[in-house]
Each structure stands twice: as C-alpha cells, then as structure tokens.
Design an enzyme around this catalytic site. Structure first.
Site, PDB file in Angstrom:
ATOM      1  N   CYS A  10       0.843  -1.206   0.000  1.00 28.18           N
ATOM      2  CA  CYS A  10       0.000   0.000   0.000  1.00 28.18           C
ATOM      3  C   CYS A  10       0.877   1.256   0.000  1.00 28.18           C
ATOM      4  O   CYS A  10       1.490   1.597   1.006  1.00 28.18           O
ATOM      5  CB  CYS A  10      -0.900  -0.041   1.228  1.00 28.18           C
ATOM      6  SG  CYS A  10      -1.828   1.471   1.539  1.00 28.18           S
ATOM      7  N   CYS A  16       0.082   3.881   2.590  1.00 21.99           N
ATOM      8  CA  CYS A  16       0.483   3.410   3.917  1.00 21.99           C
ATOM      9  C   CYS A  16       1.927   3.804   4.234  1.00 21.99           C
ATOM     10  O   CYS A  16       2.247   4.126   5.373  1.00 21.99           O
ATOM     11  CB  CYS A  16       0.330   1.898   4.027  1.00 21.99           C
ATOM     12  SG  CYS A  16      -1.364   1.319   3.914  1.00 21.99           S
TER      13      CYS A  16
END
Length: 135
Positions: A32, A35
């Site tokens: 991600c 993230c």
C-alpha cells in the site's frame, strides 16, 4: 530511533488493550503506497507523545486483528483507550490530524467527527474490542 511499536496478533492485547494509556494504531500493508506515506507521518506523534501515549502499527497481511475490527480500507488509524476505539479515520492524513486524534484521547475529548470517504469503514468511535486472543 523509531518510537512506533510493531504489533502482532499475540502482542495486540498487551500493547494496546492493556496498555494503560491511549494507543494510536496504524493499520497498513507493505504493498500500500499511501500506507508508506502515513508511516513517516505517524512518527511525529509517536515522538511527541513518548511516555504519555503509544503509537503502534500492524501489518494487516500478518494479523487477524484488522479483520476482526471490520477494517476494510487501508491506511486506517484507530485510537484506543483500553478496549474502546475513541477515534478512527481511514486514508492518508496529515500529522496534525493524527496528533489531534491522539491528544483528544489524552484529555478525554472526542475529535470532531468527519464523514468517511466512500468505501472506507474504520471502526466506529465508541465501539469496544473484546479481549480476543488469536489461536
């Protein structure tokens, strides 16, 4: 030196539920990209709140906790006070937002509630998390 604690299913109860202080948990995954941006953003509140609160992160691909909490979008951040989620947000946000979430938990206030983005459903503030231990 990082002040962010790495969580596992086994350490979640001790590090978060039984911490005795507010804990901001960043749910993330290695693939991600947002993230990774949040990871560096989370470091500031972790450093600023050493001794007063904890900041932790949990890889959703290595844990069952996020699924048990109903987290379906990452990055997602939840602030715990014991087994109660006192604030939760999804998406990559700014340092002041994360700091406000954590600070609000420290003073017992609730941060302003903002509507979730489409398709994002972090745990509802005020929801409780059982003292579940993975098998």
């Amino acid at each position: 030196m990082s002040h962010v604690i790495e969580l596992t299913d086994q350490s979640f109860v001790d590090e978060v539920i039984k911490a005795g202080q507010a804990v901001l948990v960043n749910f993330w995954a290695p693939w991600c990209k947002p993230c990774h941006a949040v990871a560096s953003t989370i470091e500031a509140p972790a450093t600023d709140h050493v001794g007063r609160a904890k900041v932790a992160k949990g890889n959703v691909e290595q844990q069952q906790i996020a699924g048990a909490m109903g987290i379906r979008a990452i990055p997602a951040v939840a602030v715990f006070d014991g087994d109660t989620v006192v604030a939760a947000r999804a998406g990559a946000l700014s340092k002041p937002v994360y700091a406000e979430m954590l600070e609000s938990a420290l003073v017992g206030a609730r941060p302003a509630r903002r509507p979730p983005r489409a398709g994002q459903t972090p745990p509802a503030p005020g929801s409780t998390f059982s003292l579940w231990r993975p098998s």
